[in-house]
Write a protein that holds these residues in place. Sequence first.
Motif, PDB file in Angstrom:
ATOM      1  N   MET A 289       5.011  -7.686  17.077  1.00 28.74           N
ATOM      2  CA  MET A 289       3.735  -7.930  16.399  1.00 28.74           C
ATOM      3  C   MET A 289       3.704  -7.164  15.075  1.00 28.74           C
ATOM      4  SD  MET A 289      -0.136  -7.474  17.901  1.00 28.74           S
ATOM      5  CE  MET A 289      -0.041  -5.684  17.976  1.00 28.74           C
ATOM      6  N   LYS A 290       3.246  -7.818  14.049  1.00 28.68           N
ATOM      7  CA  LYS A 290       3.219  -7.216  12.716  1.00 28.68           C
ATOM      8  C   LYS A 290       2.180  -6.109  12.648  1.00 28.68           C
ATOM      9  CE  LYS A 290       2.838  -8.415   7.838  1.00 28.68           C
ATOM     10  NZ  LYS A 290       2.583  -9.515   6.864  1.00 28.68           N
ATOM     11  N   THR A 291       2.575  -4.972  12.055  1.00 30.01           N
ATOM     12  CA  THR A 291       1.670  -3.836  11.905  1.00 30.01           C
ATOM     13  C   THR A 291       0.752  -4.060  10.712  1.00 30.01           C
ATOM     14  OG1 THR A 291       3.336  -2.347  12.805  1.00 30.01           O
ATOM     15  CG2 THR A 291       1.523  -1.340  11.584  1.00 30.01           C
ATOM     16  N   THR A 292      -0.520  -3.812  10.903  1.00 27.50           N
ATOM     17  CA  THR A 292      -1.499  -3.961   9.827  1.00 27.50           C
ATOM     18  C   THR A 292      -1.252  -2.923   8.745  1.00 27.50           C
ATOM     19  OG1 THR A 292      -3.159  -4.753  11.389  1.00 27.50           O
ATOM     20  CG2 THR A 292      -3.963  -3.911   9.279  1.00 27.50           C
ATOM     21  N   THR A 293      -1.349  -3.358   7.491  1.00 29.39           N
ATOM     22  CA  THR A 293      -1.282  -2.439   6.358  1.00 29.39           C
ATOM     23  C   THR A 293      -2.643  -2.415   5.683  1.00 29.39           C
ATOM     24  OG1 THR A 293       1.081  -2.814   5.962  1.00 29.39           O
ATOM     25  CG2 THR A 293      -0.218  -1.933   4.129  1.00 29.39           C
ATOM     26  N   LEU A 294      -3.207  -1.232   5.572  1.00 30.60           N
ATOM     27  CA  LEU A 294      -4.497  -1.049   4.915  1.00 30.60           C
ATOM     28  C   LEU A 294      -4.277  -0.499   3.512  1.00 30.60           C
ATOM     29  CD1 LEU A 294      -6.412   0.612   7.897  1.00 30.60           C
ATOM     30  CD2 LEU A 294      -6.433  -1.797   7.217  1.00 30.60           C
ATOM     31  N   HIS A 295      -5.007  -1.054   2.565  1.00 32.94           N
ATOM     32  CA  HIS A 295      -4.869  -0.654   1.164  1.00 32.94           C
ATOM     33  C   HIS A 295      -6.095   0.169   0.759  1.00 32.94           C
ATOM     34  CE1 HIS A 295      -1.356  -3.261   0.426  1.00 32.94           C
ATOM     35  NE2 HIS A 295      -1.927  -4.034   1.340  1.00 32.94           N
ATOM     36  N   LEU A 296      -5.852   1.437   0.474  1.00 31.47           N
ATOM     37  CA  LEU A 296      -6.936   2.365   0.150  1.00 31.47           C
ATOM     38  C   LEU A 296      -6.856   2.789  -1.316  1.00 31.47           C
ATOM     39  CD1 LEU A 296      -9.105   3.653   2.133  1.00 31.47           C
ATOM     40  CD2 LEU A 296      -7.204   2.432   3.216  1.00 31.47           C
ATOM     41  N   ALA A 297      -8.001   2.765  -1.984  1.00 29.86           N
ATOM     42  CA  ALA A 297      -8.097   3.228  -3.364  1.00 29.86           C
ATOM     43  C   ALA A 297      -8.721   4.618  -3.381  1.00 29.86           C
ATOM     44  CB  ALA A 297      -8.942   2.270  -4.191  1.00 29.86           C
ATOM     45  N   LEU A 298      -8.119   5.528  -4.124  1.00 23.33           N
ATOM     46  CA  LEU A 298      -8.659   6.868  -4.305  1.00 23.33           C
ATOM     47  C   LEU A 298      -9.249   6.949  -5.703  1.00 23.33           C
ATOM     48  CD1 LEU A 298      -5.862   9.058  -2.674  1.00 23.33           C
ATOM     49  CD2 LEU A 298      -7.818   7.912  -1.610  1.00 23.33           C
ATOM     50  N   ILE A 299     -10.570   7.050  -5.776  1.00 22.53           N
ATOM     51  CA  ILE A 299     -11.293   7.079  -7.041  1.00 22.53           C
ATOM     52  C   ILE A 299     -11.310   8.519  -7.548  1.00 22.53           C
ATOM     53  CG2 ILE A 299     -13.476   6.576  -8.204  1.00 22.53           C
ATOM     54  CD1 ILE A 299     -14.136   4.812  -5.676  1.00 22.53           C
ATOM     55  N   GLY A 300     -10.635   8.767  -8.649  1.00 20.00           N
ATOM     56  CA  GLY A 300     -10.587  10.120  -9.184  1.00 20.00           C
ATOM     57  C   GLY A 300      -9.344  10.328 -10.019  1.00 20.00           C
ATOM     58  N   ASP A 301      -9.318  11.410 -10.768  1.00 19.43           N
ATOM     59  CA  ASP A 301      -8.227  11.682 -11.699  1.00 19.43           C
ATOM     60  C   ASP A 301      -7.246  12.660 -11.054  1.00 19.43           C
ATOM     61  OD1 ASP A 301      -9.706  10.143 -13.619  1.00 19.43           O
ATOM     62  OD2 ASP A 301     -10.971  11.919 -13.904  1.00 19.43           O
TER      63      ASP A 301
ATOM     64  N   ALA B 275      -3.618   7.086   9.831  1.00 18.77           N
ATOM     65  CA  ALA B 275      -2.906   5.820  10.028  1.00 18.77           C
ATOM     66  C   ALA B 275      -1.942   5.918  11.206  1.00 18.77           C
ATOM     67  CB  ALA B 275      -2.157   5.440   8.754  1.00 18.77           C
ATOM     68  N   ASP B 276      -1.230   7.035  11.290  1.00 25.61           N
ATOM     69  CA  ASP B 276      -0.284   7.222  12.406  1.00 25.61           C
ATOM     70  C   ASP B 276      -1.019   7.219  13.745  1.00 25.61           C
ATOM     71  OD1 ASP B 276       1.737   7.417  10.553  1.00 25.61           O
ATOM     72  OD2 ASP B 276       1.876   9.608  10.634  1.00 25.61           O
ATOM     73  N   SER B 277      -2.194   7.832  13.779  1.00 20.44           N
ATOM     74  CA  SER B 277      -2.945   7.907  15.040  1.00 20.44           C
ATOM     75  C   SER B 277      -3.464   6.539  15.465  1.00 20.44           C
ATOM     76  CB  SER B 277      -4.102   8.896  14.917  1.00 20.44           C
ATOM     77  OG  SER B 277      -5.135   8.383  14.106  1.00 20.44           O
ATOM     78  N   LEU B 278      -3.679   5.660  14.476  1.00 18.21           N
ATOM     79  CA  LEU B 278      -4.204   4.330  14.768  1.00 18.21           C
ATOM     80  C   LEU B 278      -3.104   3.273  14.892  1.00 18.21           C
ATOM     81  CD1 LEU B 278      -7.277   4.314  12.336  1.00 18.21           C
ATOM     82  CD2 LEU B 278      -7.321   4.588  14.829  1.00 18.21           C
ATOM     83  N   GLY B 279      -1.882   3.640  14.561  1.00 13.01           N
ATOM     84  CA  GLY B 279      -0.786   2.683  14.632  1.00 13.01           C
ATOM     85  C   GLY B 279      -0.822   1.636  13.541  1.00 13.01           C
ATOM     86  N   VAL B 280      -1.278   2.035  12.351  1.00 10.29           N
ATOM     87  CA  VAL B 280      -1.314   1.120  11.209  1.00 10.29           C
ATOM     88  C   VAL B 280      -0.549   1.746  10.047  1.00 10.29           C
ATOM     89  CG1 VAL B 280      -3.542   0.158  11.893  1.00 10.29           C
ATOM     90  CG2 VAL B 280      -3.480   2.071  10.284  1.00 10.29           C
ATOM     91  N   ASN B 281      -0.257   0.939   9.055  1.00 10.06           N
ATOM     92  CA  ASN B 281       0.307   1.434   7.811  1.00 10.06           C
ATOM     93  C   ASN B 281      -0.819   1.614   6.805  1.00 10.06           C
ATOM     94  OD1 ASN B 281       3.022   1.289   8.734  1.00 10.06           O
ATOM     95  ND2 ASN B 281       3.091  -0.903   8.232  1.00 10.06           N
ATOM     96  N   VAL B 282      -0.663   2.576   5.920  1.00 10.12           N
ATOM     97  CA  VAL B 282      -1.662   2.766   4.868  1.00 10.12           C
ATOM     98  C   VAL B 282      -0.955   2.881   3.530  1.00 10.12           C
ATOM     99  CG1 VAL B 282      -1.733   5.287   5.156  1.00 10.12           C
ATOM    100  CG2 VAL B 282      -3.671   4.098   4.121  1.00 10.12           C
ATOM    101  N   HIS B 283      -1.452   2.121   2.569  1.00 13.41           N
ATOM    102  CA  HIS B 283      -0.940   2.185   1.201  1.00 13.41           C
ATOM    103  C   HIS B 283      -2.039   2.771   0.333  1.00 13.41           C
ATOM    104  CE1 HIS B 283      -0.156   0.656  -2.909  1.00 13.41           C
ATOM    105  NE2 HIS B 283       1.095   0.926  -2.582  1.00 13.41           N
ATOM    106  N   VAL B 284      -1.744   3.893  -0.306  1.00 13.70           N
ATOM    107  CA  VAL B 284      -2.738   4.622  -1.086  1.00 13.70           C
ATOM    108  C   VAL B 284      -2.453   4.467  -2.580  1.00 13.70           C
ATOM    109  CG1 VAL B 284      -3.663   6.909  -1.608  1.00 13.70           C
ATOM    110  CG2 VAL B 284      -3.118   6.299   0.749  1.00 13.70           C
ATOM    111  N   GLN B 285      -3.489   4.161  -3.340  1.00 12.97           N
ATOM    112  CA  GLN B 285      -3.345   4.045  -4.791  1.00 12.97           C
ATOM    113  C   GLN B 285      -4.434   4.847  -5.492  1.00 12.97           C
ATOM    114  OE1 GLN B 285      -2.807   0.072  -6.350  1.00 12.97           O
ATOM    115  NE2 GLN B 285      -3.522   0.661  -8.398  1.00 12.97           N
ATOM    116  N   TRP B 286      -4.025   5.721  -6.390  1.00 12.77           N
ATOM    117  CA  TRP B 286      -4.987   6.477  -7.186  1.00 12.77           C
ATOM    118  C   TRP B 286      -5.530   5.610  -8.305  1.00 12.77           C
ATOM    119  CZ3 TRP B 286      -6.792  11.379  -6.339  1.00 12.77           C
ATOM    120  CH2 TRP B 286      -6.151  12.120  -5.329  1.00 12.77           C
TER     121      TRP B 286
END
Length: 235
Positions: free
Chosen positions: A1-13, A32-43
């Motif tokens: 089963m494909k793991t969900t990837t969540l895309h998170l934006a970090l607002i700030g400098d 993300a590890d505790s929930l079994g998902v992937n997380v992609h973070v972008q500033w």
Amino acid sequence: MKTTTLHLALIGDYNPDVVAHQAIPVALQRAADSLGVNVHVQWLDTDSLTATTALQAFDGFWCVPASPYRDTDGALRAIRFAREQRRPFLGTCGGFQHAVLEYARNVVGWADAEHGELAPQAKRAVITPLTCSLVEATDTVHLAPYTRIADAYGSADIEEGYHCRYGINPDFASALLDGNLIATGHDSAGDLRAVELLDHPFFVATLFQPERAALKGITPPLAIALLKACQAMLA
């Protein structure tokens, strides 16, 4: 089963010397590890957030500490998007302050609302210096029952750390908290330390910095709650 990837934006400098900026990606990865998902973070640097910046691709937003930002309007633009488009949002320290400022301007209708750090003489400075600066301080926070933040922690009383000098101006608090923005956390002296929106899937802001716990090997409950809210939006 494909793991969900969540895309998170970090607002700030981004500043590598800011402890919170070191901690937040760690906090999100632990969550993300505790929930079994992937997380992609972008500033998202605030001076890059223009009226044409595409934000639709992000599942959630975290407005981070270390204000004043390079572009206040840019930060407020992204916060407004998260609020109006009902995307999960977390604001900590400076993120709390700017979430309140955005609400004051665009929901309450106070176009002249200002942040006291940038405009200390403003007649409607909704954010002003705290009576006691909370820099490198730890305190007990009592959480209101049946709120998203209380659900996240699973406890009515928590211990959290601060690195913050500004909060809601008491002169405007009753008007700001007269609608869907509600007080959800108070410190041991009874001062307001957390708010959230009633009419939103997840819009939580704290003056304390829960992310710092991640640098001590602890997964912050609010980081888990933010990602869970993102998951729920995708379900």
